[in-house]
Design a protein around this motif. Structure first.
Motif, PDB file in Angstrom:
ATOM      1  N   LYS A   1      -9.989  23.133   9.046  1.00  0.00           N
ATOM      2  CA  LYS A   1     -10.500  23.754  10.268  1.00  0.00           C
ATOM      3  C   LYS A   1     -11.768  23.084  10.787  1.00  0.00           C
ATOM      4  O   LYS A   1     -11.897  22.797  11.982  1.00  0.00           O
ATOM      5  CB  LYS A   1     -10.758  25.245  10.018  1.00  0.00           C
ATOM      6  CG  LYS A   1     -11.326  25.991  11.217  1.00  0.00           C
ATOM      7  CD  LYS A   1     -11.574  27.452  10.873  1.00  0.00           C
ATOM      8  CE  LYS A   1     -12.184  28.183  12.051  1.00  0.00           C
ATOM      9  NZ  LYS A   1     -12.459  29.612  11.726  1.00  0.00           N
ATOM     10  N   GLU A   2     -12.724  22.813   9.896  1.00  0.00           N
ATOM     11  CA  GLU A   2     -14.005  22.254  10.332  1.00  0.00           C
ATOM     12  C   GLU A   2     -13.815  20.895  11.009  1.00  0.00           C
ATOM     13  O   GLU A   2     -14.381  20.631  12.081  1.00  0.00           O
ATOM     14  CB  GLU A   2     -14.956  22.100   9.150  1.00  0.00           C
ATOM     15  CG  GLU A   2     -16.314  21.522   9.547  1.00  0.00           C
ATOM     16  CD  GLU A   2     -17.242  21.296   8.370  1.00  0.00           C
ATOM     17  OE1 GLU A   2     -18.443  21.086   8.603  1.00  0.00           O
ATOM     18  OE2 GLU A   2     -16.770  21.322   7.212  1.00  0.00           O
TER      19      GLU A   2
ATOM     20  N   GLY B   1     -11.702  17.814  17.752  1.00  0.00           N
ATOM     21  CA  GLY B   1     -10.882  18.284  18.874  1.00  0.00           C
ATOM     22  C   GLY B   1      -9.490  17.688  18.818  1.00  0.00           C
ATOM     23  O   GLY B   1      -8.877  17.371  19.844  1.00  0.00           O
TER      24      GLY B   1
ATOM     25  N   HIS C   1      -4.923  25.831   6.602  1.00  0.00           N
ATOM     26  CA  HIS C   1      -5.755  25.691   7.803  1.00  0.00           C
ATOM     27  C   HIS C   1      -7.247  25.723   7.496  1.00  0.00           C
ATOM     28  O   HIS C   1      -8.018  24.935   8.069  1.00  0.00           O
ATOM     29  CB  HIS C   1      -5.414  26.794   8.799  1.00  0.00           C
ATOM     30  CG  HIS C   1      -6.222  26.704  10.072  1.00  0.00           C
ATOM     31  ND1 HIS C   1      -6.095  25.651  10.949  1.00  0.00           N
ATOM     32  CD2 HIS C   1      -7.168  27.521  10.595  1.00  0.00           C
ATOM     33  CE1 HIS C   1      -6.924  25.822  11.967  1.00  0.00           C
ATOM     34  NE2 HIS C   1      -7.594  26.938  11.768  1.00  0.00           N
TER      35      HIS C   1
ATOM     36  N   GLU D   1     -12.035  21.158  14.423  1.00  0.00           N
ATOM     37  CA  GLU D   1     -12.927  21.595  15.497  1.00  0.00           C
ATOM     38  C   GLU D   1     -13.898  20.488  15.895  1.00  0.00           C
ATOM     39  O   GLU D   1     -14.233  20.343  17.067  1.00  0.00           O
ATOM     40  CB  GLU D   1     -13.674  22.848  15.060  1.00  0.00           C
ATOM     41  CG  GLU D   1     -12.778  24.070  14.905  1.00  0.00           C
ATOM     42  CD  GLU D   1     -13.522  25.281  14.373  1.00  0.00           C
ATOM     43  OE1 GLU D   1     -14.680  25.123  13.904  1.00  0.00           O
ATOM     44  OE2 GLU D   1     -12.951  26.387  14.419  1.00  0.00           O
ATOM     45  N   THR D   2     -14.327  19.704  14.920  1.00  0.00           N
ATOM     46  CA  THR D   2     -15.273  18.625  15.196  1.00  0.00           C
ATOM     47  C   THR D   2     -14.630  17.517  16.032  1.00  0.00           C
ATOM     48  O   THR D   2     -15.247  16.995  16.970  1.00  0.00           O
ATOM     49  CB  THR D   2     -15.814  18.037  13.885  1.00  0.00           C
ATOM     50  OG1 THR D   2     -16.483  19.073  13.152  1.00  0.00           O
ATOM     51  CG2 THR D   2     -16.795  16.903  14.148  1.00  0.00           C
TER      52      THR D   2
END
Length: 214
Positions: free
Chosen positions: A33-34, A40, A29, A37-38
């Motif tokens: 992760k980055e 969505g 993960h 999140e960017t």
């Protein structure tokens, strides 16, 4: 007033939305992760799945899994699969291999079993099921943007499917890799689209006509 077209010829292929990638605490993960999140990407994948079901299409889940000890692989794996082995990811019977709760298979969805490599077609019956259901267009979402999603995209293109890649419903291990794949590689083998445009296309234009310049 727009309305959702019935699209029984449409399939959404969700690639490796599993805890080891998509959930905090998953073995891989932190690497994605980055970008998750960017873009969505989970929320977008959920929205795409709901839209495809509403349009009468079919949602396909293509998780990857291995027996403990990775006996299905060579004794000396390299590349991306070495990373899977070294991180003890996607082992059958573990939390990490499970599909995330947000995208749990729903009635009418199809779970494709047997994925052991990058291309979701290669070691599975995905192609047989798509053809038996009369599906000619597929949209792709999942992990990794430049690995399993790209491999599946290329294979689908070669097999003659109309292919859409949902650029904001995918994630790679860096923003640079994400941008390179979606901007330069995806247009060669698919119609890259944002999820909102894809969903809008189900209420009017055909998928291939709703792309931005491809």
């Amino acid at each position: 007033m727009s309305h959702t077209q019935q699209r029984p010829d449409l399939g959404l292929v969700l690639i490796e939305f599993q805890n080891d990638f998509a959930s905090p605490g998953g073995s891989l993960h932190d690497a994605v992760k980055e970008v998750m999140e960017t873009t969505g990407m989970v929320d977008h994948a959920v929205a795409a799945a709901e839209a495809v079901r509403a349009a009468g299409g079919t949602v396909f889940h293509t998780p990857i899994s291995f027996a403990e000890g990775y006996g299905e692989l060579t004794k000396h794996p390299y590349g991306i699969l070495k990373g899977v082995v070294d991180s003890s990811s996607f082992v059958k019977g573990t939390w990490g291999v499970e599909i995330i709760e947000e995208l749990s298979p729903q009635p009418g969805d199809i779970l494709i079993e047997g994925k052991r490599g990058l291309d979701a077609f290669w070691s599975t019956d995905l192609d047989f099921i798509l053809r038996s259901k009369g599906i000619t267009e597929i949209a792709l979402a999942g992990f990794l943007t430049n690995c399993c999603v790209e491999s599946t995209m290329r294979s689908a293109y070669e097999k003659g499917y109309k292919v859409v890649t949902l650029t904001d419903a995918t994630a790679a291990t860096s923003l640079a890799e994400q941008e390179a794949a979606t901007s330069f590689t995806y247009p060669m083998f698919s119609n890259p689209m944002e999820t909102a445009d894809f969903i809008a296309s189900l209420s009017g234009e055909k998928i291939a006509d709703a792309t931005r310049g491809y």
